[in-house]
Design a protein around this motif. Structure first.
Motif, PDB file in Angstrom:
ATOM      1  N   ASP A 271       1.799   6.884  -6.892  1.00  0.00           N
ATOM      2  CA  ASP A 271       0.709   7.686  -7.437  1.00  0.00           C
ATOM      3  C   ASP A 271       1.057   9.176  -7.341  1.00  0.00           C
TER       4      ASP A 271
ATOM      5  N   LEU B 278      -0.858  -7.388  -3.076  1.00  0.00           N
ATOM      6  CA  LEU B 278      -1.604  -6.825  -4.196  1.00  0.00           C
ATOM      7  C   LEU B 278      -1.222  -7.554  -5.473  1.00  0.00           C
TER       8      LEU B 278
ATOM      9  N   ALA C 294      -6.718  -4.014   0.814  1.00  0.00           N
ATOM     10  CA  ALA C 294      -5.678  -3.036   0.474  1.00  0.00           C
ATOM     11  C   ALA C 294      -6.053  -2.292  -0.803  1.00  0.00           C
ATOM     12  N   ARG C 295      -6.508  -3.047  -1.766  1.00  0.00           N
ATOM     13  CA  ARG C 295      -6.849  -2.475  -3.053  1.00  0.00           C
ATOM     14  C   ARG C 295      -7.987  -1.452  -2.919  1.00  0.00           C
TER      15      ARG C 295
ATOM     16  N   LEU D 123      -6.824   1.721  -1.062  1.00  0.00           N
ATOM     17  CA  LEU D 123      -5.990   2.558  -1.924  1.00  0.00           C
ATOM     18  C   LEU D 123      -6.821   3.336  -2.935  1.00  0.00           C
ATOM     19  N   GLN D 124      -7.771   2.649  -3.561  1.00  0.00           N
ATOM     20  CA  GLN D 124      -8.563   3.322  -4.580  1.00  0.00           C
ATOM     21  C   GLN D 124      -9.310   4.523  -4.005  1.00  0.00           C
TER      22      GLN D 124
ATOM     23  N   LEU E  73      -8.616   6.215  -1.149  1.00  0.00           N
ATOM     24  CA  LEU E  73      -7.666   7.227  -0.669  1.00  0.00           C
ATOM     25  C   LEU E  73      -7.089   8.042  -1.825  1.00  0.00           C
ATOM     26  N   LEU E  74      -6.647   7.345  -2.870  1.00  0.00           N
ATOM     27  CA  LEU E  74      -5.961   8.041  -3.956  1.00  0.00           C
ATOM     28  C   LEU E  74      -6.895   8.946  -4.737  1.00  0.00           C
TER      29      LEU E  74
ATOM     30  N   GLU F 280      -6.719  12.007  -2.652  1.00  0.00           N
ATOM     31  CA  GLU F 280      -5.390  12.631  -2.594  1.00  0.00           C
ATOM     32  C   GLU F 280      -4.989  13.285  -3.907  1.00  0.00           C
TER      33      GLU F 280
ATOM     34  N   ASP G 268      -4.061  -5.359  -9.905  1.00  0.00           N
ATOM     35  CA  ASP G 268      -4.516  -4.317  -8.976  1.00  0.00           C
ATOM     36  C   ASP G 268      -3.651  -3.076  -9.104  1.00  0.00           C
TER      37      ASP G 268
ATOM     38  N   ILE H 124      -4.791   0.633 -10.486  1.00  0.00           N
ATOM     39  CA  ILE H 124      -4.750   1.813  -9.638  1.00  0.00           C
ATOM     40  C   ILE H 124      -3.849   2.896 -10.238  1.00  0.00           C
TER      41      ILE H 124
ATOM     42  N   VAL I 247       0.788  -1.249   0.000  1.00  0.00           N
ATOM     43  CA  VAL I 247       0.000   0.000   0.000  1.00  0.00           C
ATOM     44  C   VAL I 247       0.812   1.287   0.000  1.00  0.00           C
TER      45      VAL I 247
END
Ligand code: ADP
Ligand code: MG
Lengths: 274, 86
Positions: free
Chosen positions: A153, A192, B16-17, B20-21, B23-24, B27, A196, A200, A146
């Motif tokens: 990102d 992950l 986790a995935r 993250l999706q 949160l990002l 952000e 995934d 993302i 994570v």
């Protein structure tokens, strides 16, 4: 004119320096002229991973400040003749890197090399933004975890706004290098999946480097993993990634998977490669 | 439930995935380029002229694909606010 690549990640310890050395060596092993540049001023490590630590006389900061000429600072690799290292300074800090100085040195390197590969420091501050500033292509090094994905990102956002390319309205070419990948853990659902991370971050995949003792062995010996053990799994993955950087289209191999994936991953890749 | 299920921990990667999706998406807006900041402010200012904006009822997200970023602004408009405007 050479192509400038930045190897970057945001997060530390994900494999930037390892990847800079391995990709640089892999391209040079194909006969291309490569300079790897250590931008991690103050914490230099690329010299150590490449086994050149005792041959450092001048460094990037010396060249920027005019205390040494570029050819005096470049160290030729003992095993791969077309591979050169421009080391970082250990005693000074990042404030010694001026934007004008960096631009001049990169410009000069582009005249003499096919590839200039810049090893970025961790973080999103000055050192990291200077390392990416003049890049034509970015290799975003990410672990399937994570905090690494989050930092990548963020770095992608910077690549799209703080580089010369982005500022002049051009599109910054970005590639994902997934490192320290463990297929067994991904299959168990505790890591992950490749898909995934790709979904993302939404940048094309350059390669998947397995978690491997061979990487540690290579750095103990002071050689890029593609030189230390060219038949090892991480070396093969880096060779594949280097071929893609050089423009070849190859299906991605997932390390530890029995045969080339015919699943989602290969579909994602062939769509992107098309 | 099979007895093995009891001993097997639930896999953590899907969690986790998802985290993250979510949160990002947020952000990317707050750390986004000057253009994204400007768009966000101006769009919200236009909306605020007509509807009283409540931070809790505004969701700003950014999705990224390979070639474009998508700025998504979700504003909850209370029914009576619509009546007032009409
Ligand atoms: N694929 C890998 N398998 C095992 N260890 C690795 C791998 N890639 C990197 N490492 C190890 O992780 C540590 C950090 O790597 P490094 O390349 O220095 O990261 P960074 O430059 O991003 O800080 C080093 O000890 C390195 O040997
Ligand atoms: Mg490093």
């Amino acid at each position: 004119m050479g192509k400038v690549i930045v190897v970057t990640s945001g997060k530390g310890g994900v494999g930037k320096t390892t990847s800079t050395a391995a990709l640089g060596a892999a391209l040079a092993q194909r006969g291309e002229r490569v300079a790897v540049v250590d931008f991690d001023v103050g914490l230099r490590n690329l010299d150590l991973v490449m086994g050149a630590e005792r041959r450092v006389v001048y460094d990037l900061v010396n060249v920027i400040q005019g205390d040494a000429k570029l050819p005096q600072a470049l160290i030729r690799d003992k095993r791969v003749e077309t591979l050169f290292l421009l080391p970082a300074s250990q005693t000074r800090d990042k404030d010694n890197l001026t934007p004008e100085g960096v631009e001049r040195v990169i410009g000069e390197l582009k005249e003499h090399f096919d590839w200039i590969i810049c090893d970025s420091p961790a973080g999103i501050e000055r050192g990291a933004t200077l390392a990416m500033r003049h890049a034509d292509v970015a290799v975003v090094v990410t672990n399937p975890e994570v905090s690494s994905v989050r930092d990548s990102d963020r770095i992608i956002g910077l690549l799209d706004s703080k580089t010369v390319k982005a500022e002049s309205g051009e599109r910054m070419e970005k590639h994902l290098l997934l490192t320290r990948f463990d297929q067994a853990r991904a299959e168990r659902g505790d890591m992950l999946k490749v898909e995934d991370v790709l979904e993302i971050l939404s940048i094309p995949l350059l390669g998947i480097i397995p978690e491997s003792m061979d990487v540690l062995r290579a750095s103990n010996l002071g050689a890029p993993v593609t030189v230390a053990d060219s038949r090892s799994a991480p070396a093969m993955a880096y060779f594949e990634a280097a071929r893609r950087l050089a423009g070849e289209t190859l299906p991605v191999t997932v390390p530890g998977e029995k045969r080339a994936s015919g699943g989602l991953l290969s579909k994602i890749f062939s769509r992107r490669a098309a | 439930m099979s007895i093995f299920r009891l001993f097997r921990k639930q896999s953590s990667a899907p969690v986790a995935r998802e985290r993250l999706q979510l949160l990002l998406a947020h952000e990317r807006v707050s750390t986004g380029s000057d253009l994204v900041q400007l768009l966000r402010e101006e769009i919200l200012a236009v909306i605020a002229k007509h509807v009283e904006l409540d931070n809790e009822r505004v969701q700003v997200k950014m999705d990224r694909t390979e070639n474009v970023s998508i700025l998504e602004i979700d504003v909850e408009i209370p029914r009576d606010a619509v009546k007032q405007a009409a």
